[in-house]
Enzyme design. Structure first.
Site, PDB file in Angstrom:
ATOM      1  N   GLU A  94       0.814  -1.221   0.000  1.00 14.99           N
ATOM      2  CA  GLU A  94       0.000   0.000   0.000  1.00 14.99           C
ATOM      3  C   GLU A  94       0.848   1.272   0.000  1.00 14.99           C
ATOM      4  OE1 GLU A  94      -3.479   0.194  -0.050  1.00 14.99           O
ATOM      5  OE2 GLU A  94      -3.378  -1.954  -0.465  1.00 14.99           O
ATOM      6  N   GLU A 148      -1.576   9.581   0.041  1.00 15.48           N
ATOM      7  CA  GLU A 148      -1.914   9.169  -1.321  1.00 15.48           C
ATOM      8  C   GLU A 148      -1.222  10.093  -2.331  1.00 15.48           C
ATOM      9  OE1 GLU A 148      -5.932   8.480  -4.041  1.00 15.48           O
ATOM     10  OE2 GLU A 148      -6.077   8.978  -1.900  1.00 15.48           O
ATOM     11  N   ASN A 204     -14.682   6.649   7.149  1.00 13.54           N
ATOM     12  CA  ASN A 204     -13.653   5.795   7.725  1.00 13.54           C
ATOM     13  C   ASN A 204     -12.845   6.540   8.785  1.00 13.54           C
ATOM     14  OD1 ASN A 204     -14.056   3.300   6.440  1.00 13.54           O
ATOM     15  ND2 ASN A 204     -13.045   4.029   4.586  1.00 13.54           N
TER      16      ASN A 204
END
Length: 352
Positions: A205, A214, A252
């Site tokens: 990831e 990100e 989240n």
């Protein structure tokens, strides 16, 4: 660098296999102190009982038997003692509302006390809501940490030779206090396999624990679900992927923050500022979220469903079933390499 006894005790306290008994001023000659336990760490001055005598620890000690090791000073014969707190408490029930102060018996045989009211959260999953509770001579193990993690710091560095300093080993072991069942369930083989599986997935990831956030900034504004009643108080573009499993979306951040006792909805940047918080969000997902799968990644590993099932829980909707075999293989390669470093078999069912 030499470590002081104080820092060593602190590290072992986090290990998950010990509890620390702090010093007490004195023990009554007529009453026996708490019985000595070989798996408990004691600081200097702590008083315990063993073979009808009270003993005082001269300095920090663990697993040295009173009467046979010089770390214990005989305080004389003892008898009687103070009864341990009653263990007449109900079994924990998932989904049942518990007020702060409620005491329950969990499925591991240990007792836990609710430090915050909660709707039946698992006592060994969330230490924001529950703390171990000693009764009847049973002492639940404290959360694991640096001294008890099945991956040593040297092995961690071997796994991630080019990692970003933000992703520190100490940050990970500190985060494990929130989820003591992580890499602490089952046999030594299972614990090592779970640790390797988690680290292999976060390796994928983050590009080898390099990226904290990100990389595609064009995606940032997409992660705000304004239909949620709490909205996006930190801003439309604030909930982009961060941390070892790239936590994203306002809902989240809200759920992870609620579970961890951190207001990540209002301050999602903590995930990119604080190493332990970043690691905790990854462990929150690993331990509590099914994702696109049918079980948590933790349950997949401890119930022998295999590494492939963890891939399904993290990104199965895109990668599994032939969706992206190269990505799946990347995760498998890392897992096999990490299990080799840990000296354990990777097991079966590697792909999804």
């Amino acid at each position: 660098m030499r470590r002081s006894l104080t820092s060593l005790a602190a590290a072992l306290l986090a290990a998950g296999t010990i509890s620390v008994i702090l010093p007490v001023s004195s023990a009554s000659a007529a009453a026996c102190a708490t019985a000595w336990n070989a798996s408990t760490a004691y600081q200097g001055g702590a008083v315990i009982s063993y073979n009808g005598h009270n003993w005082s620890a001269k300095w920090w000690t663990q697993n040295e038997t009173p009467g046979t090791a010089g770390v214990w000073a005989d305080q004389g014969a003892c008898g009687g003692g103070t009864p341990a707190p009653s263990c007449d408490h109900p079994n924990w029930v998932a989904g049942q509302w518990y007020a702060a102060g409620s005491i329950v018996r969990y499925t591991d045989g240990n007792h836990y006390v609710a430090v915050h009211e909660n709707p039946g959260y698992d006592p060994v999953i969330s230490h924001w809501y529950w703390d171990p509770y000693t009764c009847g001579g049973t002492t639940p193990t404290d959360p694991p940490g640096q001294g008890g993690f099945v991956v040593s710091e040297a092995q961690f560095n071997q796994m991630f030779p080019g990692r970003n300093a933000f992703y520190s080993y100490s940050g990970l072991t500190a985060a494990m206090s929130a989820y003591p069942a992580f890499a602490g369930t089952g046999s030594d083989t299972v614990r090592k396999q779970e640790a390797a599986a988690f680290l292999a997935n976060v390796n994928h990831e983050t590009g080898g624990l390099v990226h904290i956030v990100e990389q595609n900034t064009a995606n940032y504004p997409h992660y705000c679900d304004s239909g949620q009643p709490y909205g996006c108080p930190a801003g439309q573009a604030a909930y982009y992927g961060r941390g070892p499993i790239q936590l994203s979306w306002n809902f989240n951040y809200k759920a992870a923050g609620d579970a961890l006792g951190i207001n990540l909805l209002a301050d999602p940047w903590r995930v990119e500022r604080e190493s332990a918080v970043a690691w905790k969000t990854a462990l929150w997902y690993w331990m509590t979220q099914n994702g696109p799968g049918t079980m948590t990644a933790h349950n997949a590993m401890v119930n022998s469903r295999g590494f492939g099932e963890t891939i399904r829980s993290i990104n199965g909707g895109i990668e599994c079933g032939g969706g992206n075999p190269a990505q799946v293989q990347s995760r498998i390669n890392a897992y096999q390499r990490f299990t080799q470093i840990l000296g354990v078999s990777p097991g079966g069912n590697l792909s999804c």
